[in-house]
Design a protein around this motif. Structure first.
Motif, short mmCIF file in Angstrom:
data_model
loop_
_atom_site.label_atom_id
_atom_site.label_comp_id
_atom_site.label_asym_id
_atom_site.label_seq_id
_atom_site.Cartn_x
_atom_site.Cartn_y
_atom_site.Cartn_z
N ILE A 328 0.84 -1.20 0.00
CA ILE A 328 0.00 0.00 0.00
C ILE A 328 0.87 1.25 0.00
CG2 ILE A 328 -1.61 1.34 1.42
CD1 ILE A 328 -2.86 -1.35 2.25
N LEU A 329 1.93 1.25 0.80
CA LEU A 329 2.83 2.42 0.85
C LEU A 329 3.49 2.66 -0.51
CD1 LEU A 329 4.49 1.96 4.36
CD2 LEU A 329 2.83 3.71 3.67
N ILE A 330 3.90 1.58 -1.18
CA ILE A 330 4.47 1.74 -2.52
C ILE A 330 3.44 2.34 -3.47
CG2 ILE A 330 5.39 0.49 -4.53
CD1 ILE A 330 6.55 -1.55 -2.54
N GLY A 331 2.21 1.81 -3.43
CA GLY A 331 1.16 2.34 -4.28
C GLY A 331 0.84 3.79 -3.98
N LEU A 332 0.82 4.17 -2.68
CA LEU A 332 0.54 5.56 -2.31
C LEU A 332 1.66 6.48 -2.79
CD1 LEU A 332 -0.85 5.16 1.33
CD2 LEU A 332 -2.13 5.46 -0.79
N ALA A 333 2.90 6.01 -2.70
CA ALA A 333 4.02 6.84 -3.17
C ALA A 333 3.90 7.12 -4.67
CB ALA A 333 5.34 6.15 -2.85
N VAL A 334 3.56 6.08 -5.44
CA VAL A 334 3.40 6.26 -6.88
C VAL A 334 2.20 7.17 -7.17
CG1 VAL A 334 2.91 5.09 -9.06
CG2 VAL A 334 4.48 4.05 -7.41
N GLY A 335 1.07 6.92 -6.47
CA GLY A 335 -0.12 7.73 -6.68
C GLY A 335 0.09 9.18 -6.31
N ALA A 336 0.87 9.44 -5.27
CA ALA A 336 1.12 10.82 -4.85
C ALA A 336 1.92 11.60 -5.89
CB ALA A 336 1.85 10.82 -3.51
N LEU A 337 2.72 10.90 -6.69
CA LEU A 337 3.52 11.56 -7.72
C LEU A 337 2.73 11.86 -8.99
CD1 LEU A 337 6.85 9.51 -7.41
CD2 LEU A 337 6.43 11.83 -6.59
N MET A 338 1.58 11.20 -9.17
CA MET A 338 0.83 11.34 -10.43
C MET A 338 0.36 12.77 -10.70
SD MET A 338 -1.32 7.85 -11.00
CE MET A 338 -0.50 6.27 -11.14
N PRO A 339 -0.11 13.56 -9.70
CA PRO A 339 -0.51 14.93 -10.02
C PRO A 339 0.62 15.75 -10.62
CG PRO A 339 -1.39 14.30 -7.89
CD PRO A 339 -0.45 13.21 -8.31
#
Length: 850
Positions: A328-339
């Motif tokens: 989940i933390l890996i996914g959140l890190a990637v998602g946070a960079l998308m904007p």
């Protein structure tokens, strides 16, 4: 007491779990990838959506170019209304319309979105141009030519440069600069043509603003008392002028249509991301089952040393929770960079902040989705592991695959799945679509299980074949512990989603680039004055003699009440809200319009002179909850008119012909000033003939707006192409999830495959025979899964295109070929990649454990 005993075991279980994990994450890489992928998709989509919507909300004054905006269609504010506006604060007025601009020699022309501005514009924000000059210099009159600012696209279309002149109606326009940024462009909505911004005096001199012309007058106000609430302003204004028929927009809702569309599209992508997460959930279950299967000896040792089953379950539950948290933390890190990545593409058209920001609510939602998915799909394999007997320490054997775990595990899995579904529905913009989506996913799971059972039954009852490899493949499909169920479930959901998205994209493109242009008119002509109608018709016939000309009177009206109830108080489903949002084109007719058929009620006589009557389009009327005999109140030119519904009509919107939601009886607008709308249809017209027609109409009637339908479709097709890119990216995420899950399913069966391969090789089977057997098995499973995906994806795409988008839907053969090829490549390729390593296993270590 039992619950207390379990709680006292938690510290020991956590200590044992951490100690066992010192060896690394081997066996959990697919688990990590599945959770991280789905979480990243949901976090990224919602973060980008939050970035845009929050930017719109925070920059509301600039995007609106005022604190509040009052918008009129086809009329200016009355002196009383203008006095009211001036009492609120500083006022700026703009007038917008679509029209044609042409070169002075009449050799070329194009459609523009003209916007007349006054000296106070903009009240907030800055008009950015190239070169940058004060507004007074940009819009100054030089001789008989008015200064103007244009979008660079207009220069490209007409081959012009700054300093050149063009004609708008009867006014001469000098291009003073190109437009870099229009502060209120987002709140103005989508335009089909390049912007032409000019002073109000130039627009008046053009002769385009006439009685019945389709113009939009917007009065923006910088409030003298900025502490006034938007709700209070709206309520006070509507109370003071109940029949004004205006649209009021405030800075806290500067671009409601854009915000709603972004929300809808982000919900769609979120549901796709959730699908990837659920598909990944199957991978989680496979990965947990494979990992726990590899820990059989450890579990059995725990039990031999006296560890209760609850402690064993807690140890591996702790490990699963920790691994899920890492994913989940890996996914959140990637998602946070998308904007930040999206900003590079959206910064030029949307007000996305250039600085990197975190959106906690979007990340928290993704984290909860990821955690619920991991727990929901890991509980059942954990329940199986709890039942591992201590005797497994002395003899290798598989879990009892056909036996369900204890009821606490089944109940826990059901509760986590219910929580996952509830969260998806609760956070959805359109909860009906979310419910349909979740129902389709649940149904797909059930159907895939049935498909797997049918494949197994067919394999069990298939006739004996002579080929040893084929006989082994058929046996592998139906034997105990077979991979059939895992492979079908793993690949089926991802391929079905891929087919669905590809068919939606294909049907949209086919409708816009294929069938639609063939059925659509060649031109729409707007703002034809009654005195020009005969001459206009002659010019059109001279240039397109084979064309079919259709002319109708056209007015603009806003729906104010439905059966006596204010539309603001009427609950309308999302698909019907567009009818009540803003002004609608309306007309009157003696006879039933073309491309329409009566579905209920009767048409009025041609010489009807009674109370005002209206014919409503069937589908939109049903969505608004209307029936024969109800009344509809519309505001036209500042006057409320109430008409009774006489009938409903089925309307062919997809034809792009002249169609209206509301058609009134002729006596309703007997004295109302209006213009005319016309179309010409000539499928055989050449591009040169269309160009000559456009030139002739523009030169003869410069105040008539001509819209070439193919040009408009090109713009729409470009937008659809951009949306399709996002759809394909979402489909790719789902497909990657399917690949991971398929790899996990095959890995989960590796132990049994090793035993099979060793025994068969000991009995004389060659590596080539085993490779052929496994290839046949994967081919049959891939074909069966592809057939399911084609049926399921085809049905889902038909529902979306036909029922939601209201467009013709057809099955595309190339999609079927692509799906079958993808299924076979994935199953055979990944299957053989994993099997090749198995075939190289030494026999002795395996035979000693049999």
């Amino acid at each position: 007491m039992r619950a207390g005993a379990v709680l006292r075991q938690v510290p020991l279980a956590l200590r044992l779990a951490l100690r066992e994990m010192r060896g690394g994450l081997k066996g959990f890489y697919i688990f990590l990838a599945c959770i991280a992928l789905g979480t990243a998709a949901i976090a990224g989509v919602n973060s980008v959506s939050s970035a845009i919507t929050q930017a719109i909300a925070s920059q509301g004054q600039t995007l609106l170019a005022g604190d509040v905006r009052f918008e009129f269609r086809n009329r200016f504010a009355t002196p009383e209304e203008l006095n009211y506006f001036e009492g609120l604060g500083a006022v700026s007025r703009t007038t917008g319309l679509r029209s044609m601009v042409r070169l002075p020699d009449g050799s070329d022309q194009t459609l523009v979105e003209a916007k007349g501005v006054d000296g106070a514009y903009p009240l907030y924000g800055t008009l950015e141009t190239e070169p940058q000059k004060p507004a007074a210099a940009l819009f100054a009159k030089d001789g008989d030519a008015y200064g103007a600012v244009v979008a660079p696209l207009l220069l490209d279309r007409l081959g012009l440069a700054v300093g050149d002149e063009i004609l708008l109606g009867t006014a001469k326009i000098r291009i003073a600069a190109t437009l870099t940024r229009e502060p209120d462009a987002v709140s103005e909505g989508f335009g089909f043509a390049p912007r032409l911004m000019l002073p109000e005096e130039a627009l008046r001199a053009s002769g385009l603003v006439q009685t019945g012309s389709l113009v939009e007058n917007a009065y923006r106000i910088r409030l003298a008392k900025p502490d006034l609430s938007p709700a209070a302003i709206r309520a006070e204004a509507n109370k003071a002028f109940p029949t004004a028929g205006w649209s009021i927009r405030t800075a806290d809702s500067a671009a409601p249509a854009l915000t709603a569309n972004i929300t809808r599209f982000s919900q769609f992508l979120t549901l796709v991301g959730l699908t990837a997460l659920i598909v990944g959930g199957v991978g989680v279950a496979n990965a947990v089952r494979a990992y726990l299967d590899s820990k059989r000896s450890v579990i059995a040792t725990f039990k031999c040393l006296g560890a209760p089953a609850s402690l064993v379950a807690l140890v591996y539950l702790a490990q699963i929770a920790l691994i899920a948290s890492i994913g989940i933390l890996i996914g959140l890190a990637v998602g946070a960079l998308m904007p930040s990545v999206a900003m590079q593409f959206l910064g030029g058209v949307l007000p996305v902040s250039a600085k990197a920001e975190l959106y906690p609510s979007a990340l928290l939602l993704a984290a909860v989705f990821g955690l619920l998915t991991a727990l929901a799909f890991a509980i059942m394999p954990l329940g199986h592991a709890r039942e591992v007997p201590a005797t497994a320490l002395f003899r290798e054997q598989g879990f009892e695959a056909g036996r369900l775990p204890g009821w606490p595990y089944i109940l826990s899995a059901a509760l986590f799945l219910a929580a996952l579904a509830g969260l998806a529905v609760y956070t959805a913009y359109d909860r009906y679509i979310a419910l349909v989506f979740l129902g389709a996913i649940a149904f797909a799971f059930v159907v895939l299980r049935v498909v797997a059972m049918l494949i197994t039954a067919l394999a069990r009852r298939s006739p004996r074949v002579n080929s040893p490899a084929l006989r082994l493949a058929v046996g592998n499909i139906h034997r105990p512990g077979a991979l059939t169920s895992s492979v079908v479930l793993s690949l089926g959901l991802g391929l079905a989603l891929l087919v669905t998205l590809t068919l939606i994209d294909g049907n949209l493109r086919r409708e816009l680039t294929g069938n639609l242009p063939e059925r659509a008119p060649n031109f729409f002509f707007v703002d034809i004055q009654g005195s020009e109608l005969d001459g206009f018709r002659e010019v059109l016939k001279a240039n397109m003699p084979e064309g079919k000309i259709i002319e109708v009177p056209m007015l603009r009206g806003r729906v104010m009440e439905l059966d006596g109830v204010d539309v603001a108080k009427v609950k309308v489903p999302p698909e019907g809200q567009w009818v009540l949002r803003g002004d609608r084109g309306i007309t009157y007719a003696k006879r039933v319009p073309e491309n329409s058929t009566l579905s209920e009620g009767t048409w009025w006589p041609e010489d009807y002179s009674g109370e005002p009557l209206v014919s409503f389009s069937t589908e939109e009327g049903r969505e608004l909850g209307l029936k024969i005999g109800d009344t509809v109140t519309v505001n036209v030119l500042g006057r409320n008119i109430t008409a009774r519904i006489a009938n409903f009509r089925n309307v062919e919107w997809e034809s792009l012909s002249i169609n209206f939601v509301m058609v009134f009886s002729p006596n309703t607008f007997a004295s109302a000033p209006h213009a005319w709308l016309a179309t010409v249809i000539d499928p055989g017209a050449t591009a040169a003939q269309e160009a000559a027609t456009l030139k002739a109409i523009t030169n003869a009637y410069p105040t008539v707006t001509s819209v070439r339908v193919k040009d408009a479709l090109d713009v729409v097709n470009e937008l659809v192409g951009q949306l399709a890119t996002a759809i394909r990216a979402a489909a790719a995420v789902a497909l990657v999830a399917s690949i991971l899950v398929l790899a996990g399913a095959l890995a989960a069966g590796n132990r049994a495959r090793v035993h099979d391969a060793v025994v068969l090789k000991t009995l004389g089977a060659t590596r080539a025979t085993l490779i052929r057997a496994f290839s046949y098995e994967y081919l049959m499973l891939g074909l069966a899964t592809a057939v399911f995906a084609l049926f399921a994806g085809g049905a889902a795409a038909w529902f979306v295109v036909s029922r939601i988008m209201k467009l013709p839907s057809s099955f595309l053969p190339d999609v079927a070929v692509m799906t079958v090829a993808t299924a076979l490549i994935l199953t055979v390729g990944i299957g053989l990649a994993g099997t090749w390593r198995i075939l190289g296993q030494k026999a002795a270590p395996v035979l000693r454990e049999l």
